[in-house]
Design an enzyme around this catalytic site. Structure first.
Site, PDB file in Angstrom:
ATOM      1  N   GLY A 259       2.497  14.224  12.113  1.00  0.00           N
ATOM      2  CA  GLY A 259       2.300  13.722  10.793  1.00  0.00           C
ATOM      3  C   GLY A 259       3.280  12.659  10.332  1.00  0.00           C
ATOM      4  O   GLY A 259       3.267  12.043   9.267  1.00  0.00           O
ATOM      5  N   PRO A 303       2.266  13.961  17.468  1.00  0.00           N
ATOM      6  CA  PRO A 303       2.084  12.561  16.857  1.00  0.00           C
ATOM      7  C   PRO A 303       0.570  12.239  17.041  1.00  0.00           C
ATOM      8  O   PRO A 303       0.036  12.330  18.190  1.00  0.00           O
ATOM      9  CB  PRO A 303       2.999  11.644  17.333  1.00  0.00           C
ATOM     10  CG  PRO A 303       3.120  12.061  18.816  1.00  0.00           C
ATOM     11  CD  PRO A 303       2.933  13.674  18.596  1.00  0.00           C
ATOM     12  N   ARG A 305      -1.136   9.499  14.162  1.00  0.00           N
ATOM     13  CA  ARG A 305      -0.966   8.134  13.356  1.00  0.00           C
ATOM     14  C   ARG A 305       0.268   7.306  13.947  1.00  0.00           C
ATOM     15  O   ARG A 305       0.009   6.188  14.259  1.00  0.00           O
ATOM     16  CB  ARG A 305      -0.740   8.537  11.954  1.00  0.00           C
ATOM     17  CG  ARG A 305      -0.488   7.239  11.163  1.00  0.00           C
ATOM     18  CD  ARG A 305      -0.014   7.774   9.645  1.00  0.00           C
ATOM     19  NE  ARG A 305      -0.868   8.982   9.115  1.00  0.00           N
ATOM     20  CZ  ARG A 305      -1.730   9.193   8.449  1.00  0.00           C
ATOM     21  NH1 ARG A 305      -2.262   7.868   7.928  1.00  0.00           N
ATOM     22  NH2 ARG A 305      -2.396  10.181   7.964  1.00  0.00           N
ATOM     23  N   ARG A 341     -10.265   5.376   4.164  1.00  0.00           N
ATOM     24  CA  ARG A 341      -9.067   5.749   3.746  1.00  0.00           C
ATOM     25  C   ARG A 341      -8.696   5.036   2.203  1.00  0.00           C
ATOM     26  O   ARG A 341      -8.170   5.969   1.274  1.00  0.00           O
ATOM     27  CB  ARG A 341      -7.841   5.273   4.609  1.00  0.00           C
ATOM     28  CG  ARG A 341      -7.809   5.904   5.853  1.00  0.00           C
ATOM     29  CD  ARG A 341      -6.707   5.729   7.008  1.00  0.00           C
ATOM     30  NE  ARG A 341      -5.748   6.197   6.260  1.00  0.00           N
ATOM     31  CZ  ARG A 341      -4.584   5.537   5.696  1.00  0.00           C
ATOM     32  NH1 ARG A 341      -4.704   4.328   5.710  1.00  0.00           N
ATOM     33  NH2 ARG A 341      -3.604   6.155   5.378  1.00  0.00           N
ATOM     34  N   TYR A 345      -7.933   8.213  -0.339  1.00  0.00           N
ATOM     35  CA  TYR A 345      -6.528   8.578  -0.936  1.00  0.00           C
ATOM     36  C   TYR A 345      -5.862   7.323  -0.958  1.00  0.00           C
ATOM     37  O   TYR A 345      -4.814   7.160  -0.940  1.00  0.00           O
ATOM     38  CB  TYR A 345      -6.056   9.702  -0.122  1.00  0.00           C
ATOM     39  CG  TYR A 345      -6.022   9.460   1.435  1.00  0.00           C
ATOM     40  CD1 TYR A 345      -6.965  10.482   2.036  1.00  0.00           C
ATOM     41  CD2 TYR A 345      -5.572   8.684   2.032  1.00  0.00           C
ATOM     42  CE1 TYR A 345      -7.038  10.495   3.403  1.00  0.00           C
ATOM     43  CE2 TYR A 345      -5.746   8.707   3.431  1.00  0.00           C
ATOM     44  CZ  TYR A 345      -6.543   9.676   4.173  1.00  0.00           C
ATOM     45  OH  TYR A 345      -6.797   9.804   5.464  1.00  0.00           O
ATOM     46  N   CYS A 372     -22.711  -0.443  -1.252  1.00  0.00           N
ATOM     47  CA  CYS A 372     -22.941  -0.148  -2.591  1.00  0.00           C
ATOM     48  C   CYS A 372     -22.213   1.012  -3.165  1.00  0.00           C
ATOM     49  O   CYS A 372     -22.871   1.921  -3.458  1.00  0.00           O
ATOM     50  CB  CYS A 372     -24.682   0.113  -2.618  1.00  0.00           C
ATOM     51  SG  CYS A 372     -25.622  -1.150  -1.709  1.00  0.00           S
ATOM     52  N   GLU A 373     -21.032   0.564  -3.272  1.00  0.00           N
ATOM     53  CA  GLU A 373     -20.267   1.558  -3.945  1.00  0.00           C
ATOM     54  C   GLU A 373     -18.938   0.759  -4.610  1.00  0.00           C
ATOM     55  O   GLU A 373     -18.511  -0.175  -3.810  1.00  0.00           O
ATOM     56  CB  GLU A 373     -19.509   2.349  -2.931  1.00  0.00           C
ATOM     57  CG  GLU A 373     -20.562   3.501  -2.297  1.00  0.00           C
ATOM     58  CD  GLU A 373     -20.736   4.526  -3.286  1.00  0.00           C
ATOM     59  OE1 GLU A 373     -19.897   4.890  -4.190  1.00  0.00           O
ATOM     60  OE2 GLU A 373     -22.016   5.061  -3.108  1.00  0.00           O
TER      61      GLU A 373
END
Length: 446
Positions: A259, A303, A305, A341, A345, A372-373
């Site tokens: 992380g 690991p 990311r 993403r 968040y 459409c958001e």
């Protein structure tokens, strides 16, 4: 003097990124490949992964473990960051373990030829079919709850051949400084076993002669300060000390998860290094073991990311420039469907135009997608130069948790993915087609 946009943002791109002349205009290249040519050949949105950047991050981990941890150590690639057959092959080639879910990720690992002993099975709710697959193909199964441990005990009597090693996943009760959706080790988390449950699990494994030889926890993802890990490691070693007294059990392997974060935006620079993280974890574990007279376990880090995020770049084509009273909108041909993403968040990114990336800024811009958001906004309030419809926009640090969490929202086609190395681009995932979208469908009429 303030650095230019190019100077401040280029350190976020892969390590092979260069600005070279193309038809007398500066152009971004990665891995010796011209991004304009790649976009013309493969279309956009387009994702590219730079092998040299991947391997530089891997070498940083391996060097730090060798330098700071005196015991055995290893790395497990977290498949959920991004996985396809080519990535699994790269993991296997470098003798890493591969953390998989016991369904689709496991299937990809097997298709890539990953050896059984390198397959580690995670999952918060492994049902019976999932556990059967884990027992059949996995090298390690990480136990998340007592229910699946009881199921595995029954399976162990039905399997006469190889049975995978078992690790317990602890829930240390510690919070990391990261987005709430990225925290996994706090007391109310859905993940893992409390210390009381884990003690019961050790006794259960001893009574049923199950091959329990590892301990695992994971506090969360994309954190930048490793200090909360110290208390979690101390508590985990307290638990080990108690298990040695009560059941003569010691873990051969200890995994404090992964992380470790990365810089996504120029404001995140300079970012603490991989070496800083590994040094902290290694020294914390050595110190905790020494004070309790515990043998050093194998230290296994996970690991995802921090290995692949910087290696990946997303390329989009600008379709329209729109002005509202207070905003300049740059409307791209991708967004929420390939990178959820920012909507999930509030992830923060940066960008550069592929051609003439050294242009001075005009003003702030909002980079939005075609879906459409209202939440389909990749980047908010970012200084950008004057860019026109038809131009290519590159968003760095796009290698993790984008494609793996992508969707077919609004009927979007998942983008093509290229692997770049030494001036060559290898297609590792083709773009989806309309036929792919209806491949699972059955007509109701006609």
């Amino acid at each position: 003097m303030q650095p230019s946009l190019l100077q401040s943002r280029l350190p976020l791109f892969p390590i092979t990124t260069r600005v070279e002349k193309r038809l007398e205009r500066p152009c971004l290249t990665i891995g010796g490949c011209d991004l304009v040519e790649l976009a013309e050949q493969f279309g956009t949105p387009l994702y590219v992964y730079d092998q040299a950047t991947l391997e530089a991050a891997l070498e940083a981990y391996q060097y730090a473990l060798h330098h700071y941890y005196p015991g055995e150590s290893g790395l497990t690639y977290a498949a959920k960051a991004f996985l396809c057959v080519a990535m699994a092959q790269w993991v296997n080639r470098h003798a890493l373990m591969l953390d998989c879910s016991p369904s689709g990720e496991l299937y990809i690992a097997l298709a890539a030829g990953v050896r059984r002993e390198r397959i580690l099975i995670h999952g918060v709710n492994k049902d019976q079919p999932a556990l059967l697959r884990a027992v059949k193909f996995g090298g390690v199964i990480v136990i998340d709850n007592m229910e699946e441990l009881a199921r595995l005990a029954l399976l162990s009597h039905q399997v006469s051949a190889y049975f995978p090693s078992l690790w317990l996943r602890l829930r240390p009760g510690q919070r990391l400084s990261t987005h709430a959706y990225l925290q996994t080790g706090q007391e109310e988390s859905k993940f893992g076993l409390s210390f009381e449950e884990a003690a019961h699990a050790v006794r259960f494994c001893r009574e049923h002669n199950l091959p329990l030889n590892g301990l695992h926890f994971h506090l969360g993802s994309n954190f930048h300060d490793p200090s909360p890990l110290r208390l979690a490691i101390e508590e985990a070693m307290d638990f080990v000390q108690a298990m040695r007294r009560s059941y003569s059990w010691l873990p051969q392997t200890f995994c404090p998860g992964g992380g470790w974060g990365v810089a996504y935006h120029e404001d995140d620079l300079p970012h603490p290094s991989i070496e800083h993280y590994v040094q902290f974890v290694s020294q914390a574990l050595v110190s905790a073991c020494e004070r309790r007279n515990l043998p050093l376990p194998r230290l296994q880090l996970e690991p995802g990311r921090s290995l692949v995020a910087r290696a990946g770049v997303a390329l989009y084509r600008l379709g329209a420039v729109k002005y509202t009273q207070n905003r300049r909108w740059l409307l791209l041909d991708g967004g929420l469907a390939d990178n959820p993403r920012p909507a999930l968040y509030q992830a923060r990114y940066t960008a550069l135009p592929v051609l003439q990336p050294d242009r001075p800024p005009l003003d702030s811009a909002w980079l939005g997608g075609p879906y459409c958001e209202s939440g389909d906004v990749l980047i908010e309030n970012l200084l950008m130069p004057d860019v026109q419809p038809g131009e290519l926009i590159a968003i760095p640090v796009s290698g993790a948790y984008q494609l793996s969490m992508g969707s077919n929202y609004n009927g979007a086609f998942r983008p093509a993915v290229l692997w770049l190395h030494n001036g060559r681009a290898h297609l590792i995932q083709r773009r989806e087609t309309p036929e792919d979208l209806i491949g699972r469908d059955f007509a109701l009429y006609g």
